[in-house]
Design a protein around this motif. Structure first.
Motif, PDB file in Angstrom:
ATOM      1  N   VAL A 165       0.855  -1.419  -0.141  1.00 30.74           N
ATOM      2  CA  VAL A 165      -0.362  -0.299   0.126  1.00 30.74           C
ATOM      3  C   VAL A 165       0.977   0.848  -0.025  1.00 30.74           C
ATOM      4  O   VAL A 165       1.651   1.445   0.489  1.00 30.74           O
ATOM      5  CB  VAL A 165      -0.787   0.005   1.141  1.00 30.74           C
ATOM      6  CG1 VAL A 165      -1.499  -1.285   1.344  1.00 30.74           C
ATOM      7  CG2 VAL A 165      -0.534  -0.153   2.581  1.00 30.74           C
ATOM      8  N   GLY A 166       0.381   2.644  -0.285  1.00 30.22           N
ATOM      9  CA  GLY A 166       1.335   3.375  -0.360  1.00 30.22           C
ATOM     10  C   GLY A 166       2.163   3.979  -2.113  1.00 30.22           C
ATOM     11  O   GLY A 166       2.370   2.945  -2.993  1.00 30.22           O
ATOM     12  N   PRO A 167       2.586   5.033  -2.200  1.00 35.32           N
ATOM     13  CA  PRO A 167       2.632   5.441  -3.514  1.00 35.32           C
ATOM     14  C   PRO A 167       4.605   4.778  -3.833  1.00 35.32           C
ATOM     15  O   PRO A 167       4.751   5.209  -4.989  1.00 35.32           O
ATOM     16  CB  PRO A 167       2.536   6.827  -3.612  1.00 35.32           C
ATOM     17  CG  PRO A 167       2.268   7.205  -2.569  1.00 35.32           C
ATOM     18  CD  PRO A 167       1.819   6.365  -1.303  1.00 35.32           C
ATOM     19  N   GLY A 168       4.969   4.580  -2.575  1.00 37.14           N
ATOM     20  CA  GLY A 168       6.297   4.240  -3.518  1.00 37.14           C
ATOM     21  C   GLY A 168       7.257   4.787  -2.218  1.00 37.14           C
ATOM     22  O   GLY A 168       7.925   6.111  -4.513  1.00 37.14           O
ATOM     23  N   THR A 169       6.898   5.932  -2.086  1.00 40.66           N
ATOM     24  CA  THR A 169       8.065   7.234  -1.070  1.00 40.66           C
ATOM     25  C   THR A 169      10.152   6.806  -1.837  1.00 40.66           C
ATOM     26  O   THR A 169      10.178   5.344  -1.545  1.00 40.66           O
ATOM     27  CB  THR A 169       7.440   7.397   0.029  1.00 40.66           C
ATOM     28  OG1 THR A 169       7.990   6.612   1.044  1.00 40.66           O
ATOM     29  CG2 THR A 169       6.561   7.780   0.284  1.00 40.66           C
ATOM     30  N   ASP A 170      10.056   7.841  -1.329  1.00 40.22           N
ATOM     31  CA  ASP A 170      11.942   7.749  -1.769  1.00 40.22           C
ATOM     32  C   ASP A 170      12.365   6.848  -0.461  1.00 40.22           C
ATOM     33  O   ASP A 170      13.400   6.065  -1.378  1.00 40.22           O
ATOM     34  CB  ASP A 170      12.837   8.801  -1.448  1.00 40.22           C
ATOM     35  CG  ASP A 170      12.048   9.501  -3.512  1.00 40.22           C
ATOM     36  OD1 ASP A 170      11.832   8.716  -4.654  1.00 40.22           O
ATOM     37  OD2 ASP A 170      12.233  11.081  -3.575  1.00 40.22           O
ATOM     38  N   GLN A 171      11.760   6.712   0.670  1.00 36.02           N
ATOM     39  CA  GLN A 171      12.783   6.158   1.763  1.00 36.02           C
ATOM     40  C   GLN A 171      12.255   4.585   1.603  1.00 36.02           C
ATOM     41  O   GLN A 171      13.060   4.035   2.531  1.00 36.02           O
ATOM     42  CB  GLN A 171      11.975   6.843   2.898  1.00 36.02           C
ATOM     43  CG  GLN A 171      11.966   8.468   3.348  1.00 36.02           C
ATOM     44  CD  GLN A 171      11.772   9.649   2.637  1.00 36.02           C
ATOM     45  OE1 GLN A 171      11.111   9.106   1.507  1.00 36.02           O
ATOM     46  NE2 GLN A 171      11.974  10.708   2.978  1.00 36.02           N
ATOM     47  N   MET A 172      11.198   4.417   1.180  1.00 35.92           N
ATOM     48  CA  MET A 172      11.067   3.463   0.503  1.00 35.92           C
ATOM     49  C   MET A 172      11.332   2.149   0.070  1.00 35.92           C
ATOM     50  O   MET A 172      10.796   1.121  -0.020  1.00 35.92           O
ATOM     51  CB  MET A 172       9.518   2.983   0.937  1.00 35.92           C
ATOM     52  CG  MET A 172       8.556   3.079   2.649  1.00 35.92           C
ATOM     53  SD  MET A 172       9.454   2.335   3.161  1.00 35.92           S
ATOM     54  CE  MET A 172       8.916   0.593   3.418  1.00 35.92           C
ATOM     55  N   GLU A 174      14.251   1.313  -1.168  1.00 39.09           N
ATOM     56  CA  GLU A 174      15.449   0.312  -0.910  1.00 39.09           C
ATOM     57  C   GLU A 174      14.664  -1.135  -0.233  1.00 39.09           C
ATOM     58  O   GLU A 174      14.769  -1.904  -0.271  1.00 39.09           O
ATOM     59  CB  GLU A 174      16.489   0.564  -0.563  1.00 39.09           C
ATOM     60  CG  GLU A 174      17.574  -0.207   0.020  1.00 39.09           C
ATOM     61  CD  GLU A 174      18.923   0.202   0.837  1.00 39.09           C
ATOM     62  OE1 GLU A 174      19.933  -0.750   1.226  1.00 39.09           O
ATOM     63  OE2 GLU A 174      18.945   1.451   0.573  1.00 39.09           O
ATOM     64  N   ALA A 175      13.932  -0.530   0.880  1.00 40.93           N
ATOM     65  CA  ALA A 175      13.042  -1.563   1.939  1.00 40.93           C
ATOM     66  C   ALA A 175      11.988  -2.180   1.575  1.00 40.93           C
ATOM     67  O   ALA A 175      12.308  -4.137   1.133  1.00 40.93           O
ATOM     68  CB  ALA A 175      12.542  -0.860   2.835  1.00 40.93           C
ATOM     69  N   LEU A 176      11.180  -1.792  -0.231  1.00 40.02           N
ATOM     70  CA  LEU A 176      10.551  -2.572  -0.722  1.00 40.02           C
ATOM     71  C   LEU A 176      11.558  -4.119  -1.370  1.00 40.02           C
ATOM     72  O   LEU A 176      10.691  -4.875  -1.648  1.00 40.02           O
ATOM     73  CB  LEU A 176       9.222  -1.622  -1.517  1.00 40.02           C
ATOM     74  CG  LEU A 176       8.130  -2.032  -2.437  1.00 40.02           C
ATOM     75  CD1 LEU A 176       7.585  -3.140  -1.296  1.00 40.02           C
ATOM     76  CD2 LEU A 176       7.691  -0.796  -2.933  1.00 40.02           C
ATOM     77  N   THR A 177      12.039  -3.439  -2.250  1.00 41.56           N
ATOM     78  CA  THR A 177      12.955  -3.648  -3.527  1.00 41.56           C
ATOM     79  C   THR A 177      13.524  -5.061  -1.780  1.00 41.56           C
ATOM     80  O   THR A 177      13.819  -6.165  -2.593  1.00 41.56           O
ATOM     81  CB  THR A 177      14.054  -2.707  -3.801  1.00 41.56           C
ATOM     82  OG1 THR A 177      14.149  -1.965  -4.602  1.00 41.56           O
ATOM     83  CG2 THR A 177      14.998  -4.060  -4.619  1.00 41.56           C
ATOM     84  N   LYS A 178      14.320  -4.694  -0.907  1.00 38.62           N
ATOM     85  CA  LYS A 178      15.315  -5.887  -0.292  1.00 38.62           C
ATOM     86  C   LYS A 178      13.288  -6.973   0.161  1.00 38.62           C
ATOM     87  O   LYS A 178      14.006  -7.773  -0.035  1.00 38.62           O
ATOM     88  CB  LYS A 178      15.777  -5.187   0.916  1.00 38.62           C
ATOM     89  CG  LYS A 178      16.845  -4.678   0.985  1.00 38.62           C
ATOM     90  CD  LYS A 178      17.420  -4.177   1.942  1.00 38.62           C
ATOM     91  CE  LYS A 178      18.902  -3.412   1.605  1.00 38.62           C
ATOM     92  NZ  LYS A 178      19.780  -3.286   2.971  1.00 38.62           N
ATOM     93  N   THR A 179      12.782  -6.607   0.519  1.00 38.42           N
ATOM     94  CA  THR A 179      11.447  -7.892   1.050  1.00 38.42           C
ATOM     95  C   THR A 179      10.943  -8.544  -0.235  1.00 38.42           C
ATOM     96  O   THR A 179      10.672  -9.827   0.104  1.00 38.42           O
ATOM     97  CB  THR A 179      10.254  -6.649   1.392  1.00 38.42           C
ATOM     98  OG1 THR A 179      10.443  -5.322   2.613  1.00 38.42           O
ATOM     99  CG2 THR A 179       9.655  -7.202   1.806  1.00 38.42           C
ATOM    100  N   LEU A 180      11.217  -8.015  -1.019  1.00 37.57           N
ATOM    101  CA  LEU A 180      10.294  -8.612  -2.498  1.00 37.57           C
ATOM    102  C   LEU A 180      12.022  -9.853  -2.895  1.00 37.57           C
ATOM    103  O   LEU A 180      12.086 -10.722  -3.127  1.00 37.57           O
ATOM    104  CB  LEU A 180      10.031  -8.211  -3.641  1.00 37.57           C
ATOM    105  CG  LEU A 180      10.101  -8.862  -5.165  1.00 37.57           C
ATOM    106  CD1 LEU A 180       8.610  -9.705  -4.581  1.00 37.57           C
ATOM    107  CD2 LEU A 180      10.141  -8.009  -6.319  1.00 37.57           C
TER     108      LEU A 180
END
Length: 262
Positions: A165-172, A174-180
């Motif tokens: 959920v969410g638009p994909g902020t710059d701060q997230m 790297e975290a989103l990529t690492k989670t996947l």
């Protein structure tokens, strides 16, 4: 302890089962969905194209597009502001369904092995709290996603589905990529809400992306701002091959029904 269990059983017997019957049966309870606008031709005694443009101009996110007297809808951008339906003499019809999840990848469905046991890792990629709140509702007694074999997990290493959920902020990013990357294969990504699909009212901007597709590959999209819990549940069923993906043909049938009624 025994008294607590007995009192709970008595209350359940007295009130009956309150859990939704979906997907075994359609859920028509009041308030389960805000609905979505339906594309339509605009007929006017004067200028159909002008009326179509006036309707489209009401939308703050550019979800409506007026072409040759017709108003089309980009559901990925709709934020449920209802301006197109409630302002002016001409209005957009709204349909009251909730099976909105659309498979955007040819491999969106997981295999047979995941039919009744799927673990979900939820990531907040800059959400305002609305879509995340709807996701949380899936675990309450009314929706009870566990009865269908879906379970939330705190670790990506045990997750089969990444629900964002969410638009994909710059701060997230790297975290989103690492989670996947930490998730085992096969894995699927579900983008939930207008922000995750298109940036909504927040993106693209200096702080966030135009949706999460520029960060991670998306398999299933759920429009809405926020989408109701049943729409998110439908996406999970689509991911496991237990429900059909929403398509343009179903939207056309809904439009034809609206036109016949008017």
């Amino acid at each position: 302890m025994s008294q607590w269990v007995l009192s709970g059983l008595k209350a359940k017997i007295k009130t009956g089962i309150k859990t939704t019957r979906y997907p075994a049966r359609p859920d028509r309870a009041p308030g389960v969905t805000p609905g979505l606008p339906v594309p339509r031709p605009v007929r006017s005694a004067h200028s159909g194209e002008g009326d179509a443009e006036r309707i489209a101009n009401r939308c703050p996110t550019g979800a409506l597009d007026a072409r040759e007297g017709r108003v089309d809808v980009d559901l990925r951008r709709c934020i449920h502001c209802f301006r197109c339906a409630r302002e002016g003499s001409e209005s957009m019809p709204w349909e009251g369904s909730y099976e909105w999840a659309a498979a955007v990848s040819p491999t969106a469905k997981l295999g047979h092995a995941f039919a009744s046991s799927v673990h979900i890792r939820v990531v907040d990629a800059g959400d305002c709290g609305a879509c995340l709140h709807e996701v949380k509702q899936l675990a309450n007694p009314y929706y009870n996603l566990h009865r269908l074999g879906f379970f939330f997990t705190p670790t990506p290493r045990q997750a089969d589905i990444l629900l964002v959920v969410g638009p994909g902020t710059d701060q997230m990013r790297e975290a989103l990529t690492k989670t996947l990357t930490a998730m085992p294969t096969p894995r699927r990504v579900i983008a939930v809400g207008a922000c995750a699909l298109s940036g909504g009212v927040f993106g693209p901007s200096f702080a966030c992306s135009e949706g999460i597709r520029s960060i991670v590959p998306v398999d299933i999209e759920v429009p809405g701002n926020p989408p109701p819990p049943l729409a998110i549940l439908h996406a999970l069923l689509v991911a496991t091959g237990r429900a059909q993906s929403a398509d343009s043909a179903s939207r056309t049938r809904q439009l034809d029904a609206v036109e016949r009624e008017t």
